[in-house]
Design an enzyme around this catalytic site. Structure first.
Site, PDB file in Angstrom:
ATOM      1  N   ASN A   1      -2.912   8.478   8.205  1.00  0.00           N
ATOM      2  CA  ASN A   1      -1.654   8.395   7.449  1.00  0.00           C
ATOM      3  C   ASN A   1      -1.336   9.761   6.832  1.00  0.00           C
ATOM      4  O   ASN A   1      -2.231  10.520   6.494  1.00  0.00           O
ATOM      5  CB  ASN A   1      -1.800   7.329   6.340  1.00  0.00           C
ATOM      6  CG  ASN A   1      -0.629   7.321   5.385  1.00  0.00           C
ATOM      7  OD1 ASN A   1      -0.772   7.573   4.186  1.00  0.00           O
ATOM      8  ND2 ASN A   1       0.548   7.056   5.899  1.00  0.00           N
TER       9      ASN A   1
ATOM     10  N   CYS B   1      -3.161   5.951  -4.782  1.00  0.00           N
ATOM     11  CA  CYS B   1      -1.967   6.250  -5.588  1.00  0.00           C
ATOM     12  C   CYS B   1      -2.320   7.200  -6.730  1.00  0.00           C
ATOM     13  O   CYS B   1      -3.134   6.868  -7.594  1.00  0.00           O
ATOM     14  CB  CYS B   1      -1.359   4.965  -6.154  1.00  0.00           C
ATOM     15  SG  CYS B   1       0.126   5.303  -7.111  1.00  0.00           S
TER      16      CYS B   1
HETATM   17  C1  FNR Z   1       4.307   5.280  -1.031  1.00  0.00           C
HETATM   18  N1  FNR Z   1       2.929   5.268  -0.848  1.00  0.00           N
HETATM   19  C2  FNR Z   1       2.203   4.169  -1.244  1.00  0.00           C
HETATM   20  N2  FNR Z   1       0.879   4.062  -0.928  1.00  0.00           N
HETATM   21  C3  FNR Z   1       0.189   2.947  -1.210  1.00  0.00           C
HETATM   22  O1  FNR Z   1      -0.997   2.859  -0.884  1.00  0.00           O
HETATM   23  N3  FNR Z   1       0.800   1.912  -1.847  1.00  0.00           N
HETATM   24  C4  FNR Z   1       2.106   1.948  -2.217  1.00  0.00           C
HETATM   25  O2  FNR Z   1       2.637   0.971  -2.763  1.00  0.00           O
HETATM   26  C5  FNR Z   1       2.840   3.126  -1.944  1.00  0.00           C
HETATM   27  N4  FNR Z   1       4.159   3.247  -2.311  1.00  0.00           N
HETATM   28  C6  FNR Z   1       4.924   4.252  -1.786  1.00  0.00           C
HETATM   29  C7  FNR Z   1       6.314   4.238  -1.964  1.00  0.00           C
HETATM   30  C8  FNR Z   1       7.092   5.195  -1.339  1.00  0.00           C
HETATM   31  C9  FNR Z   1       8.578   5.125  -1.496  1.00  0.00           C
HETATM   32  C10 FNR Z   1       6.485   6.216  -0.581  1.00  0.00           C
HETATM   33  C11 FNR Z   1       7.328   7.261   0.109  1.00  0.00           C
HETATM   34  C12 FNR Z   1       5.128   6.265  -0.435  1.00  0.00           C
HETATM   35  C13 FNR Z   1       2.266   6.301  -0.047  1.00  0.00           C
HETATM   36  C14 FNR Z   1       2.441   6.012   1.439  1.00  0.00           C
HETATM   37  O3  FNR Z   1       1.876   4.769   1.811  1.00  0.00           O
HETATM   38  C15 FNR Z   1       1.807   7.109   2.294  1.00  0.00           C
HETATM   39  O4  FNR Z   1       0.450   7.182   1.997  1.00  0.00           O
HETATM   40  C16 FNR Z   1       2.432   8.476   2.078  1.00  0.00           C
HETATM   41  O5  FNR Z   1       3.843   8.417   1.978  1.00  0.00           O
HETATM   42  C17 FNR Z   1       2.086   9.402   3.248  1.00  0.00           C
HETATM   43  O6  FNR Z   1       2.495   8.845   4.477  1.00  0.00           O
HETATM   44  P1  FNR Z   1       3.792   9.379   5.251  1.00  0.00           P
HETATM   45  O7  FNR Z   1       4.966   9.211   4.347  1.00  0.00           O
HETATM   46  O8  FNR Z   1       3.569  10.832   5.528  1.00  0.00           O
HETATM   47  O9  FNR Z   1       3.887   8.571   6.485  1.00  0.00           O
END
Ligand code: FNR
Length: 475
Positions: A211, A113
């Site tokens: 991911n 994050c």
């Molecule tokens: C996230 N992401 C995220 N990652 C994580 O490790 N913990 C979390 O709590 C969150 N929260 C979160 C909320 C929202 C609304 C989004 C859109 C994303 C990141 C997420 O897990 C992921 O790593 C990224 O969105 C990239 O993956 P996608 O969206 O391309 O499938």
């Protein structure tokens, strides 16, 4: 070890703050996700939570001191749910992992994050520049809990550094590494670096979960396979594609969004999800249709009933409420109360029960019933002894009446509730009808004093002024 969750060849719902609550996780499982991550929960907040078995909802709730349910889970997802935490402290991470480990399939640490609220506390992506800390946290977790431990990282600017970190992580004994194929400073709109993910997958033997493919690669279930191949990893984790339409996990193809939202709302009602959280998730699904007539009704909704009205689900809402109410009543039936007796050991009687505040008018608590009863029996005043345990800061009281001790085996969130629970045990074990005090006095409570001798009227006025403790469990 048999029964341990495997992370090889899986498709997972990624951790997402606010999105990854129970209804979304159950829906993703229904549609075919193998593993579901909860939203990131911060260790400091979780460490203050109590574990509560919510018998009405049939869930396990982790409840904060202000009675907010921080994490709600249920049997249906137990073998599949990964608890993701934000942490920068090995000891605190372990304490939280131990608090939840019996109710989840694995523990994950968020190391990706990039948001300031995470990194300023040394959590999330801040950990990527502190591999010693990463190692300390993961080693502590791996050796301290019985479920698999994983972590989710972002890639580092140099491929070599990324591989070195991944190998170091692998050595801690983790069961898998999720790799979000973006650098710390990259935004979700930037293309995902599948080459980095593939290189990590070749460099380590543990399963790598690819991911970052939602925007440009994964639109339907068919694309999941393509992303898996492009990233060269055995497993895939989807965030946004699943947030927009969780039926992306369906091998037979996605379902119309309206149907998906209805299924989502049914789960939200069934598990008493907070209406604002449900609203948020529904708005994410509506995406560019959030300004449509339906979108406006969803945005305007202030509670579950109004959300149900927006989807013509009022009948389902009412049925769900009635079913929960019926279960609540059944749990309070006299037969059920008798079942609470679990042990009479020497001079100690134990029952498994919680103090249910709503069963008693504010001015007539079980402690007061017991005190009044003791006075009329010309017994010594009941005495209470309370202990607090470290793991969840729960309280347990033992009340002594006529040299016999009574206690509940279920720990309470406050000393006050623990004392009330022990008084209930005493009343029930001795067969003193809890309403008898009022009936014996012509139906009127003839208590003039509270349990510690204060004036009842005064106590009542205080309660009305809002000094009462709220019910837990969110049901
Ligand atoms: C996230 N992401 C995220 N990652 C994580 O490790 N913990 C979390 O709590 C969150 N929260 C979160 C909320 C929202 C609304 C989004 C859109 C994303 C990141 C997420 O897990 C992921 O790593 C990224 O969105 C990239 O993956 P996608 O969206 O391309 O499938």
């Amino acid at each position: 070890m048999a029964g341990r969750l495997s992370f090889a060849n899986i498709t997972a719902l990624a951790p997402m703050v606010r999105v990854g609550t129970l209804p979304m996780r159950l829906l993703a499982l229904d549609y075919g996700a193998d593993v579901v991550y909860c939203e990131e929960l911060i260790d400091i907040k979780m460490a203050q939570c109590r574990r509560v078995e919510n018998e009405v909802l049939q869930t396990v709730d982790f409840v904060a001191p202000d009675d907010r349910v921080m994490f709600r889970t249920c049997e249906k997802e137990k073998q599949r749910v990964v608890f993701q935490m934000g942490t920068a402290d090995p000891d605190r991470a372990l304490a939280v992992a131990r608090l939840v480990e019996k109710d989840v399939a694995a523990i994950d640490v968020n190391m990706g994050c990039p948001k300031e609220y995470s990194t300023k506390g040394g959590m999330g992506a801040a950990l990527l520049s502190d591999p010693d800390k990463i190692e300390a946290i993961l080693r502590k977790l791996v050796s301290g809990v019985s479920v698999p431990v994983t972590c989710k990282i972002r890639i580092l600017p140099s491929l070599e550094d990324t591989l070195t970190l991944a190998r170091r992580i692998e050595k801690t004994g983790v069961a898998a590494v999720a790799v979000h194929g973006r650098f710390k400073d990259e935004r979700p709109r930037h293309p995902v670096h599948c080459d980095y993910i593939g290189a990590v997958a070749r460099a380590v033997a543990v399963p790598v979960i690819a991911n970052g493919g939602s925007l440009d690669l994964v639109k339907t279930h068919g694309d999941i396979q393509a992303f898996r191949a492009a990233a060269g990893a055995s497993s895939v984790m989807l965030a946004r594609a699943a947030m927009w339409n969780p039926s992306v996990f369906r091998s037979a193809g996605p379902l119309p969004l309206h149907d998906v939202m209805i299924q989502y709302l049914k789960y939200a009602l069934r598990y008493d999800n907070h209406a604002f959280n449900s609203k948020y998730c529904l708005c994410q699904m509506l995406r560019d249709k959030v300004e449509s007539a339906l979108g406006k009704r969803v945005q305007a909704a202030q509670n579950n009933q109004e959300l149900s009205e927006a989807f013509d689900l009022v009948a389902v809402f009412e049925e769900t409420q009635a079913a929960l109410e019926a279960r609540r009543d059944a749990l309070q039936s006299p037969e059920r109360r008798r079942d609470h007796v679990i042990a009479v050991d020497g001079d100690v009687t134990t029952m498994a029960l919680k103090f249910q505040r709503r069963e008693y008018p504010p001015q007539l608590t079980p402690k007061m019933f017991l005190l009044e009863w003791s006075r009329r029996q010309k017994l010594e005043q009941p005495t209470y002894q309370t202990v607090q345990r470290a793991q969840d800061r729960g309280f347990q009281s033992t009340v002594t009446v006529e040299n016999r001790k009574y206690r509940s085996s279920l720990w309470e969130k406050s000393k006050k509730f623990a004392e009330q629970a022990s008084a209930v045990v005493c009343l029930r074990a001795r067969g003193i009808p809890e309403s008898r005090v009022g009936q014996e006095n012509g139906g009127r409570p003839h208590k003039r004093k509270t349990e510690d001798g204060r004036d009842v009227g005064q106590e009542k006025r205080k309660k009305q002024a809002g000094d009462g403790e709220r019910e837990t469990g969110g049901s």
